[in-house]
Motif scaffolding. Structure first.
Motif, short mmCIF file in Angstrom:
data_model
loop_
_atom_site.label_atom_id
_atom_site.label_comp_id
_atom_site.label_asym_id
_atom_site.label_seq_id
_atom_site.Cartn_x
_atom_site.Cartn_y
_atom_site.Cartn_z
N HIS A 215 52.70 -31.41 12.17
CA HIS A 215 52.71 -30.32 11.18
C HIS A 215 52.45 -28.98 11.86
N LEU A 216 51.53 -29.00 12.82
CA LEU A 216 51.21 -27.74 13.51
C LEU A 216 52.45 -27.22 14.26
N LYS A 217 53.16 -28.14 14.86
CA LYS A 217 54.35 -27.75 15.60
C LYS A 217 55.38 -27.07 14.68
N VAL A 218 55.60 -27.69 13.53
CA VAL A 218 56.55 -27.13 12.55
C VAL A 218 56.04 -25.76 12.09
N PHE A 219 54.75 -25.72 11.78
CA PHE A 219 54.13 -24.49 11.27
C PHE A 219 54.34 -23.32 12.25
N LEU A 220 54.02 -23.58 13.52
CA LEU A 220 54.11 -22.50 14.51
C LEU A 220 55.55 -22.04 14.73
N ARG A 221 56.44 -23.01 14.80
CA ARG A 221 57.84 -22.67 15.06
C ARG A 221 58.43 -21.89 13.89
N TYR A 222 57.93 -22.17 12.69
CA TYR A 222 58.45 -21.48 11.51
C TYR A 222 57.76 -20.13 11.30
N MET A 223 56.43 -20.12 11.47
CA MET A 223 55.67 -18.93 11.08
C MET A 223 55.83 -17.75 12.03
N HIS A 224 55.98 -18.00 13.31
CA HIS A 224 56.12 -16.85 14.22
C HIS A 224 57.32 -15.97 13.84
#
Ligand code: BGC
Length: 340
Positions: free
Chosen positions: A118-127
Motif C-alpha cells: 500500500h505504501l508503494k502505491v501511495f507514494l507513487r500516486y501521491m508525489h
C-alpha cells in the motif's frame, strides 16, 4: 471495473481557466505566509525574493484519475525512483515547487505497519498528485514495531513531532495509507487556523462513495501546526482499531474550532473530495473505544503530544519518504499493550 463508469454525472469545469475554481481555492487556501505564531514571530520561512508566487489554481491540474494499484505497481522501483528524482523529489520524500513560490508548505504524515505494498502505491500516486498542485511538501511515514497493538493516534503524534524536527511546516495532513484522492482539484492547501479540515468526503469502500455523516473525522484530516499543538494532538490511549479519530473531532470542538470539509460551500464540487480505498482486511475494533471516548475530557490536558512516549529506532531518508520507526510506549506505564 472501470472507475470512470462509477463517477457521478458531474460536468466539472476545467480547473485552470475557470473563475469558479479561483473561488474554491481562495476559500480553502490558508496562505502559508499568513500563518504566524501567536507571539508574532514567523516560524515559516519568508517567501524567497524575486520568484513569483504560484497562481491560486495550479495550471498543472488534470482532474479525475482512474486509479489502478496494479498499473501503478507495474514499474520497477529503480525506474520509479529515478523518475521521481528527476521530477525534483529529494531524499526523505521532500519536494519544493520549482517554477514558482508555493503558497503552502505541508507535511503528509502516514501511520504504518505491515502495509509495504500500500505504501508503494501511495507514494507513487501521491508525489505526482501533490506536485500538480504546486505544493512544497514532505511525506513522513511513522512506522510502529511489531508485537504491540497498533496505535494510529500516537503514530500521528510521532509523525508530527519528528516532522517538526526536520523542517517548518505550515500544516499537516494526517493521512491513511490506503486512501487515495481521485481528483487533484481536491485541494491539499492548508486550512485556516481554527478550521481543521476533513478531506475524505467519501470512499469507494464505504457504500460505494456514499458521503460520510458529519460525525466522521477519519481517513485524511488537515490541521495547521498551531491548531494541532493547541488541541494537544491525537489521544495516545486508543490501542487497536477505532476511536482516535472520533476523539480528535471532540478535541477540535472542545477548543471551539470549526471542523470543515474539503470544498465546503461548493456542493456541486464536493464529489471531487472522494477517495479510492486500497483493499485490506478489516482490523478488529477495540472493545473499549466507546468508554475511552466518553471520558475524553478527563485526559485532554495531558494525553496527546504532551505525554507521548516512544523510542525512535530508525530515522531514514528513503528516496520517496522519511521513515521513522518507533516503539511506542504507554505514557507512565511503559510497555505498549501486546497483540492477543
Ligand atoms: C470508529 C472510528 C471509525 C468509524 C468509521 C467508529 O466506530 O470509532 O474510528 O472511523 O467508526 O469506521
Amino acid at each position: 471495473m472501470c472507475m470512470t463508469a462509477m463517477l457521478p454525472p458531474l460536468m466539472l469545469p476545467k480547473p485552470p481557466s475557470s473563475p469558479f475554481y479561483q473561488q474554491v481555492y481562495k476559500k480553502t487556501d490558508g496562505e502559508w505566509h499568513a500563518q504566524k505564531s501567536k507571539d508574532g514571530s514567523s516560524r515559516i520561512a519568508r517567501p524567497k525574493k524575486r520568484m513569483q508566487r504560484c497562481s491560486l489554481v495550479s495550471p498543472k491540474l488534470i482532474g479525475w484519475t482512474n486509479i489502478s494499484a496494479e498499473v501503478i505497481l507495474k514499474e520497477k522501483d529503480d525506474v520509479v525512483e529515478r523518475k521521481m528524482a528527476e521530477s525534483g523529489v529529494e531524499p526523505g520524500g521532500k519536494y519544493q515547487t520549482k517554477e514558482c513560490q508555493s503558497r503552502n508548505k505541508i507535511a503528509i504524515v502516514v501511520p504504518l505497519r505491515n502495509r509495504t505494498e500500500h505504501l508503494k502505491v501511495f507514494l507513487r500516486y501521491m508525489h505526482p498528485f501533490l506536485q500538480r498542485q504546486q505544493l512544497d511538501y514532505a511525506i513522513i511515514v511513522a512506522e510502529q514495531t511489531e508485537g504491540s497493538l497498533f496505535n494510529r493516534g500516537a503514530l500521528m503524534n510521532v509523525g508530527f513531532k519528528e516532522a517538526q524536527l526536520l523542517d517548518n511546516f505550515q500544516c499537516f495532513f494526517f493521512h491513511d495509507v490506503d486512501n487515495l484522492p481521485e481528483n487533484d482539484g481536491n485541494p491539499y492547501t492548508c486550512p485556516e487556523d481554527g478550521k481543521p479540515r476533513h478531506m475524505t468526503y467519501s470512499l469507494s469502500r464505504w457504500n460505494n462513495y456514499k458521503p460520510f455523516p458529519g460525525w466522521y473525522f477519519g481517513g485524511v484530516t488537515a490541521l495547521t501546526a498551531n491548531d494541532f499543538q493547541k488541541i494537544n494532538g491525537f489521544s495516545n490511549v486508543y490501542w487497536g482499531w477505532g476511536g482516535e479519530d472520533d476523539d480528535l473531532l471532540r478535541r477540535i470542538k472542545f477548543h471551539k474550532m470549526t471542523p470543515t470539509r474539503a470544498l465546503d460551500g461548493f456542493p456541486s464540487l464536493i464529489a471531487m473530495a472522494r477517495y479510492k480505498t486500497l483493499t485490506h482486511k478489516k482490523a478488529e475494533p477495540s472493545p473499549i473505544r466507546h468508554k475511552l471516548l466518553r471520558e475524553y475530557t478527563k485526559r485532554l490536558k495531558s494525553d496527546g503530544l504532551k505525554d507521548l512516549a516512544y523510542q525512535r529506532l530508525a530515522l531514514e531518508l528513503k528516496p520517496l519518504y522519511t521513515r521513522v520507526l518507533v516503539e511506542l510506549q504507554q505514557p507512565s506505564k511503559g510497555k505498549a499493550p501486546a497483540r492477543s
